[in-house]
Design a protein around this motif. Structure first.
Motif, PDB file in Angstrom:
ATOM      1  N   VAL B 194     -19.501   1.900  49.935  1.00  0.00           N
ATOM      2  CA  VAL B 194     -18.412   1.441  49.078  1.00  0.00           C
ATOM      3  C   VAL B 194     -18.144   2.445  47.955  1.00  0.00           C
ATOM      4  O   VAL B 194     -17.004   2.687  47.563  1.00  0.00           O
ATOM      5  CB  VAL B 194     -18.755   0.066  48.455  1.00  0.00           C
ATOM      6  CG1 VAL B 194     -17.656  -0.386  47.511  1.00  0.00           C
ATOM      7  CG2 VAL B 194     -18.951  -0.953  49.554  1.00  0.00           C
ATOM      8  N   LEU B 202     -16.391   3.408  39.868  1.00  0.00           N
ATOM      9  CA  LEU B 202     -17.590   2.560  39.944  1.00  0.00           C
ATOM     10  C   LEU B 202     -18.806   3.180  39.264  1.00  0.00           C
ATOM     11  O   LEU B 202     -19.857   2.550  39.184  1.00  0.00           O
ATOM     12  CB  LEU B 202     -17.927   2.252  41.416  1.00  0.00           C
ATOM     13  CG  LEU B 202     -16.848   1.529  42.241  1.00  0.00           C
ATOM     14  CD1 LEU B 202     -17.329   1.270  43.656  1.00  0.00           C
ATOM     15  CD2 LEU B 202     -16.414   0.227  41.582  1.00  0.00           C
ATOM     16  N   THR B 436      -9.524  -8.895  45.862  1.00  0.00           N
ATOM     17  CA  THR B 436     -10.861  -8.818  46.456  1.00  0.00           C
ATOM     18  C   THR B 436     -11.521  -7.475  46.107  1.00  0.00           C
ATOM     19  O   THR B 436     -12.713  -7.415  45.803  1.00  0.00           O
ATOM     20  CB  THR B 436     -10.771  -9.021  47.981  1.00  0.00           C
ATOM     21  OG1 THR B 436     -10.056 -10.223  48.240  1.00  0.00           O
ATOM     22  CG2 THR B 436     -12.153  -9.132  48.603  1.00  0.00           C
ATOM     23  N   MET B 437     -10.728  -6.418  46.137  1.00  0.00           N
ATOM     24  CA  MET B 437     -11.271  -5.115  45.718  1.00  0.00           C
ATOM     25  C   MET B 437     -11.722  -5.171  44.258  1.00  0.00           C
ATOM     26  O   MET B 437     -12.741  -4.599  43.877  1.00  0.00           O
ATOM     27  CB  MET B 437     -10.203  -4.024  45.878  1.00  0.00           C
ATOM     28  CG  MET B 437      -9.847  -3.716  47.326  1.00  0.00           C
ATOM     29  SD  MET B 437      -8.566  -2.440  47.396  1.00  0.00           S
ATOM     30  CE  MET B 437      -7.982  -2.662  49.077  1.00  0.00           C
ATOM     31  N   LEU B 439     -13.052  -7.556  42.752  1.00  0.00           N
ATOM     32  CA  LEU B 439     -14.361  -8.209  42.618  1.00  0.00           C
ATOM     33  C   LEU B 439     -15.466  -7.155  42.614  1.00  0.00           C
ATOM     34  O   LEU B 439     -16.446  -7.257  41.875  1.00  0.00           O
ATOM     35  CB  LEU B 439     -14.592  -9.188  43.780  1.00  0.00           C
ATOM     36  CG  LEU B 439     -13.648 -10.392  43.878  1.00  0.00           C
ATOM     37  CD1 LEU B 439     -13.938 -11.186  45.154  1.00  0.00           C
ATOM     38  CD2 LEU B 439     -13.808 -11.292  42.655  1.00  0.00           C
ATOM     39  N   VAL B 440     -15.294  -6.140  43.477  1.00  0.00           N
ATOM     40  CA  VAL B 440     -16.282  -5.063  43.535  1.00  0.00           C
ATOM     41  C   VAL B 440     -16.241  -4.269  42.235  1.00  0.00           C
ATOM     42  O   VAL B 440     -17.262  -3.947  41.628  1.00  0.00           O
ATOM     43  CB  VAL B 440     -16.002  -4.143  44.741  1.00  0.00           C
ATOM     44  CG1 VAL B 440     -16.941  -2.959  44.741  1.00  0.00           C
ATOM     45  CG2 VAL B 440     -16.122  -4.923  46.046  1.00  0.00           C
ATOM     46  N   ARG B 441     -15.021  -3.962  41.816  1.00  0.00           N
ATOM     47  CA  ARG B 441     -14.856  -3.207  40.577  1.00  0.00           C
ATOM     48  C   ARG B 441     -15.561  -3.928  39.422  1.00  0.00           C
ATOM     49  O   ARG B 441     -16.303  -3.324  38.643  1.00  0.00           O
ATOM     50  CB  ARG B 441     -13.355  -3.043  40.276  1.00  0.00           C
ATOM     51  CG  ARG B 441     -13.038  -2.502  38.900  1.00  0.00           C
ATOM     52  CD  ARG B 441     -13.556  -1.078  38.784  1.00  0.00           C
ATOM     53  NE  ARG B 441     -13.409  -0.539  37.454  1.00  0.00           N
ATOM     54  CZ  ARG B 441     -12.394   0.206  37.056  1.00  0.00           C
ATOM     55  NH1 ARG B 441     -11.421   0.464  37.886  1.00  0.00           N
ATOM     56  NH2 ARG B 441     -12.348   0.685  35.845  1.00  0.00           N
ATOM     57  N   CYS B 442     -15.334  -5.222  39.344  1.00  0.00           N
ATOM     58  CA  CYS B 442     -15.884  -5.992  38.221  1.00  0.00           C
ATOM     59  C   CYS B 442     -17.413  -6.087  38.289  1.00  0.00           C
ATOM     60  O   CYS B 442     -18.076  -6.164  37.262  1.00  0.00           O
ATOM     61  CB  CYS B 442     -15.272  -7.385  38.177  1.00  0.00           C
ATOM     62  SG  CYS B 442     -13.519  -7.331  37.800  1.00  0.00           S
ATOM     63  N   ALA B 443     -17.958  -6.100  39.512  1.00  0.00           N
ATOM     64  CA  ALA B 443     -19.419  -6.153  39.626  1.00  0.00           C
ATOM     65  C   ALA B 443     -20.049  -4.850  39.126  1.00  0.00           C
ATOM     66  O   ALA B 443     -21.085  -4.857  38.468  1.00  0.00           O
ATOM     67  CB  ALA B 443     -19.823  -6.411  41.079  1.00  0.00           C
ATOM     68  N   PHE B 444     -19.409  -3.738  39.434  1.00  0.00           N
ATOM     69  CA  PHE B 444     -19.935  -2.439  38.991  1.00  0.00           C
ATOM     70  C   PHE B 444     -19.601  -2.163  37.527  1.00  0.00           C
ATOM     71  O   PHE B 444     -20.394  -1.555  36.810  1.00  0.00           O
ATOM     72  CB  PHE B 444     -19.327  -1.303  39.830  1.00  0.00           C
ATOM     73  CG  PHE B 444     -20.023  -1.003  41.123  1.00  0.00           C
ATOM     74  CD1 PHE B 444     -19.780  -1.758  42.254  1.00  0.00           C
ATOM     75  CD2 PHE B 444     -20.910   0.061  41.226  1.00  0.00           C
ATOM     76  CE1 PHE B 444     -20.396  -1.464  43.473  1.00  0.00           C
ATOM     77  CE2 PHE B 444     -21.542   0.367  42.428  1.00  0.00           C
ATOM     78  CZ  PHE B 444     -21.280  -0.404  43.551  1.00  0.00           C
ATOM     79  N   PRO B 446     -17.775  -4.194  34.646  1.00  0.00           N
ATOM     80  CA  PRO B 446     -17.060  -5.347  34.088  1.00  0.00           C
ATOM     81  C   PRO B 446     -16.128  -4.996  32.935  1.00  0.00           C
ATOM     82  O   PRO B 446     -15.148  -5.690  32.689  1.00  0.00           O
ATOM     83  CB  PRO B 446     -18.185  -6.285  33.637  1.00  0.00           C
ATOM     84  CG  PRO B 446     -19.439  -5.473  33.642  1.00  0.00           C
ATOM     85  CD  PRO B 446     -19.230  -4.349  34.597  1.00  0.00           C
TER      86      PRO B 446
END
Lengths: 410, 483
Positions: B194, B202, B436-437, B439-444, B446
């Motif tokens: 990813v 990220l 949905t993309m 969500l990944v951004r926010c996990a890495f 915020p």
């Protein structure tokens, strides 16, 4: 499905309302429901989320025992989503629904001489979605790469019912994040895969397999190194280790003259051990390990150069301990181990300790309940585990999708 | 201008010689290869170690300062454009090749290592690093990882992601994590998969483990001249349909050939569609396949077929192809580079439509493409001094991208979304896909500190501005060809 708010029968009624009476039924403490499409899948997940019900997506059920056991109230079967939706043979791409059995897909693609270049376990029963979610791969990975490199797009349904597409239908594409890479091997913990787009390869028309035999895997270390360091491009190479000895198989695909050329080169590389033509049947070796009853199965990952030494060490251990151990290993660093009896607890600890310093790992795939109970089947020691948990939290905050199945009880 | 305390903290982190704050020096970093977007950063840091990168990112996290990591700045989509008042982290000084392991076919490098240096480093043992973006003599591995760079040979060998085994990454919080492993299938989510291609949003990669590949035994390069790019395109389809996987399949049209000839005298035949086919592998196989390629080209009306007879001849053929972009500057005062992808079979219709669209607005479009994987590089030619023409050219280049999406393709095959194509990403993906993309951004990340306001569409009010092409400083200096 006995949550405080909902009885099993009420759950059945609600799910039948979504997917139709014929496609929802009670099985034990679970309601099994088979949606027709992504939209119905989304409705089922929304219902589950609202009622705090755990969902386990299901394909052919061949790898259900991989990972930690899940107690789900809803078994979401993809069996009705089983079509090859599109085969753009001139573009060498296809779009397949997740419930399509792997072999059925390949049969369809073979009509134009094409294939998804991957040889997973139980191809007749395993579904596209299941193979992808479990990231299974076989010997062909040497030439064609990992499963994730064959996937160019996906449709997924998230826990909140969002239907999202990722990637596309073209092989080259860098627009946006590659969520399909995140989904591959995520064991149904982030979303339900409903459709997968693959890049295809021409099917191998003419192949030849050769086999070399030796008493000890260590004897293969040098010729195998020479083979991988050569300019030959075999489509598969595997090492088989059992109590009777070891064998190394090499398969080459190509035209007649190329195969003859490879035969000459192989006989040079394996001049001391000797290599003889053998049957395609040897490539079923990994499957045979899984088919043996009551075996404990481990998937070990290691650096390519470790494959022969580790195999030799395992065989030595088995001889000393009087244990029945068989391995099938691929030279890119993946090994399947089958142990006839449950190994002592120390065995797993030692093997992990042996492989971890160079980035390797051992995952327990099949084991008795007693053995499972006392150990961490995943053995994930990644410093990114916190980040993985955060991704799970963002995708599935209420933990309805395969809760606990994956690494770190994700 | 950054607050003096932040400047002091950054100086503490990277040392006096690792910090740039002077306005004139900062200007060097105000853009990447997409030169019409320019933003002056608040400061540039040049760390030498992972620890220094961590220290800088922690300072940014503490003060909620945006940061943009940067390699050689050759990107064509504005991915390394600084954030207003933010910090640019240049990885140029982290340029060591740390480890080479031939037994396990990998190298470990720092992000500032130049792409071509990896291949040079392992060449003596007969290995190479496969992804070959045309800027490979100057672009860095860190930048390649950010963009998931391809190149002419990715048709057979795959992209940067295929060759990235493991990453050491400084997350936007400053935390250090290791993604992937040189041993396959590490348990857990495929975060390395990813991260590659996430365009710096990220985190910052500080160590990269790359797969190296054995150099093929023989490489053969063939040129075939056709009357039209469509005929060349049909030959490409026929080659693929015959079950071959060449290492490169490139097409150039008349305008692109004319430009390349003017620039490097590659001795290309003057034709409507030029096809370049490269096969590699075992000698016995390549020779047999090349005979088939030749036959397929003849069937489709090739009137001149030339097989490179020497390494020099082969190099010259490639030089012409790789110089095509920059060479367009010789036949047009200004031009816009685009990077769309279409299914290979849509090539004839899309080419005809591009021609039609260009004719309507009375502009010329030169076409260069990686035909094997359907990656088009239409070059929209125009003259800025003619009033209103730039806007028309920009609009045309956008409509070409939309055409690619409408044909089942993508808005970018290798240049990335960056700043340039944020809005176009919204044309290609629906809101739920983008959410949905995120969500990944926010996990890495915020706080959205890593390369903010890139890739994802901004509020609909903002119109995208694709870049009219102006030469990159490296290109002007003759150091690099940019594609």
């Amino acid at each position: 499905m006995s949550t405080a708010e909902l009885t099993l029968d009420e759950g059945l009624a609600r799910l039948a309302a979504i997917a139709g009476q014929a496609h929802a039924r009670i099985r034990g403490e679970t309601v099994e429901v088979a949606p027709a499409d992504a939209r119905e899948t989304a409705a089922i997940l929304r219902f589950a989320q609202e009622n705090g019900l755990a969902v386990t997506p299901a394909g052919g059920g061949t790898k259900t025992c991989w990972g930690n056991p899940v107690e789900a109230q809803i078994r979401l079967s993809l069996e009705r989503m089983s079509a090859v939706r599109e085969h753009s043979w001139q573009d060498m791409t296809c779009t397949v629904e997740a419930g399509c059995p792997w072999a059925a897909m390949q049969t369809q693609l073979a009509r134009h001489g094409q294939t998804v270049a991957l040889d997973p376990l139980w191809p007749e029963r395993a579904t596209v979605g299941g193979v992808v979610a479990a990231n299974d791969s076989g010997a062909l990975r040497l030439k064609y790469g990992a499963l994730r490199d064959l996937i160019i797009g996906m449709t997924i349904v998230l826990a909140d019912g969002t239907v999202a597409k990722t990637g596309g239908k073209v092989v080259k594409n860098v627009a946006g994040y590659d969520l399909h890479k995140l989904m591959t091997g995520s064991f149904g913990t982030l979303g339900v895969i409903t459709e997968v787009n693959f890049r295809l390869h021409p099917a191998e028309e003419r192949t030849q397999t050769w086999t070399a035999n030796a008493g000890d895997a260590a004897e293969f270390a040098e010729p195998l190194r020479a083979l991988l360091d050569s300019q030959m491009v075999p489509s598969a190479v595997q090492l088989r280790v059992g109590k009777d000895g070891c064998a190394l198989d090499v398969r080459v695909a190509g035209r007649g003259e190329a195969i003859e050329d490879c035969a000459r080169r192989l006989s040079k590389i394996f001049s001391e051990i000797g290599m003889v033509p053998s049957s395609e049947a040897v490539w079923g070796a990994r499957q045979e390990l899984y088919d043996a009853a009551n075996a404990t199965i481990l998937k070990a990952s290691m650096l390519p150069a470790e494959v022969c030494p580790v195999s030799a060490e395992l065989r030595h251990w088995a001889t000393t301990e009087g244990a029945g151990v068989q391995c099938v290993a691929y030279p890119f660093g993946l090994m399947t181990l089958a142990l006839q009896a449950a190994p002592p607890a120390a065995f797993l600890v030692q093997l992990r300790a042996r492989l971890r310093p160079t980035g390797g790992s051992v995952v327990v795939l099949a084991a008795s309940d007693e053995m499972r109970a006392g150990l961490d089947v995943w053995g994930c020691d990644a410093d990114a585990l916190g980040l993985m948990r955060e991704i799970k939290r963002r995708f599935d905050p209420n933990r309805i999708l395969n809760p606990g199945r994956f690494v770190g009880n994700i | 201008m950054l607050h003096p305390t932040i400047i002091a903290e950054l100086r503490e982190a990277v040392g006096v010689d690792g910090l740039i704050t002077g306005a004139s020096q900062l200007q060097t970093y105000e853009c990447d290869g997409l030169t019409n977007f320019r933003v002056l950063p608040g400061a540039v840091v040049l760390p030498r170690t992972t620890e220094q990168v961590q220290a800088v990112v922690r300072i940014c996290a503490r003060h909620k300062l945006p940061f943009v990591s940067r390699g050689a700045g050759t990107g064509l989509s504005g991915g390394a454009l600084p954030a207003e008042g933010g910090v640019v982290i240049s990885l140029a000084r982290m340029n060591r090749i740390l480890e080479v392991d031939y037994a396990n076919h990998y190298v470990i490098v720092e992000p500032g290592v130049i792409n071509a240096h990896v291949s040079q480093h392992v060449a003596a043992q007969g290995y190479f690093y496969a992804p070959d973006p045309s800027s490979q003599s100057v672009c860095t591995i860190g930048g390649n990882v950010a963009e998931n760079s391809g190149g002419a040979h990715c048709l057979k060998y795959g992209f940067t992601v295929t060759h990235t085994l493991a990453l050491e990454v400084v997350l936007p919080s400053g935390e250090l994590v290791h993604l992937g492993s040189a041993a396959p299938d590490s348990p857990g989510y495929d975060l390395a998969g990813v991260f590659v291609g996430s365009e710096g949003t990220l985190g910052v990669a500080t160590k990269i483990t790359l797969r190296i590949v054995k150099r093929p035994e023989v490489v053969q390069t063939l040129l075939a001249a056709f009357d039209t790019p469509q005929a060349a395109g049909q030959t490409v389809s026929d080659i693929i349909a015959a079950g071959m996987l060449p290492s490169a399949l490139e097409i150039m049209d008349t305008l692109a050939i004319e430009a390349a000839e003017a620039a490097v005298h590659a001795h290309y035949p003057k034709c409507g569609g030029l096809l370049l086919v490269e096969l590699d592998g075992q000698a016995s196989e390549v020779e047999a396949l090349m005979r088939d390629v030749r036959a397929l080209a003849e069937q489709n009306g090739a009137w001149e077929i030339r097989l490179a007879q020497s390494e020099q001849e082969r190099a010259l053929i490639w030089k012409g192809r790789k110089a095509a972009f920059a060479a367009v500057g010789r036949i047009s005062p200004n031009y816009i580079v685009q990077d769309g992808v279409i299914p290979r079979t849509a090539l004839p219709q899309v080419l005809a439509e591009i021609e039609r669209m260009a004719a309507v607005v009375e502009l010329r479009v030169a076409n260069v493409f990686h035909a094997g994987d359907g990656n088009l590089h239409p070059l929209v030619l125009y003259n800025r001094t003619i009033e209103g023409q730039e806007e028309i050219a920009l609009d045309l280049s956008y409509r070409i991208l939309h055409l690619c999406v409408d044909s089942g393709g993508s808005i970018t095959g290798e240049h990335g979304v960056g700043k340039e194509k944020q809005q176009a990403l919204g044309y290609m993906f629906a809101e739920p896909d983008l959410a949905t993309m995120q969500l990944v951004r926010c996990a890495f990340d915020p706080e959205s500190l890593a390369n903010p306001d890139k890739v994802f569409p901004r509020p609909r009010l903002c119109a995208d501005r694709p870049g009219p092409y102006t030469p990159h400083p490296l290109e002007t200096a003759g150091v690099a060809e940019i594609f």
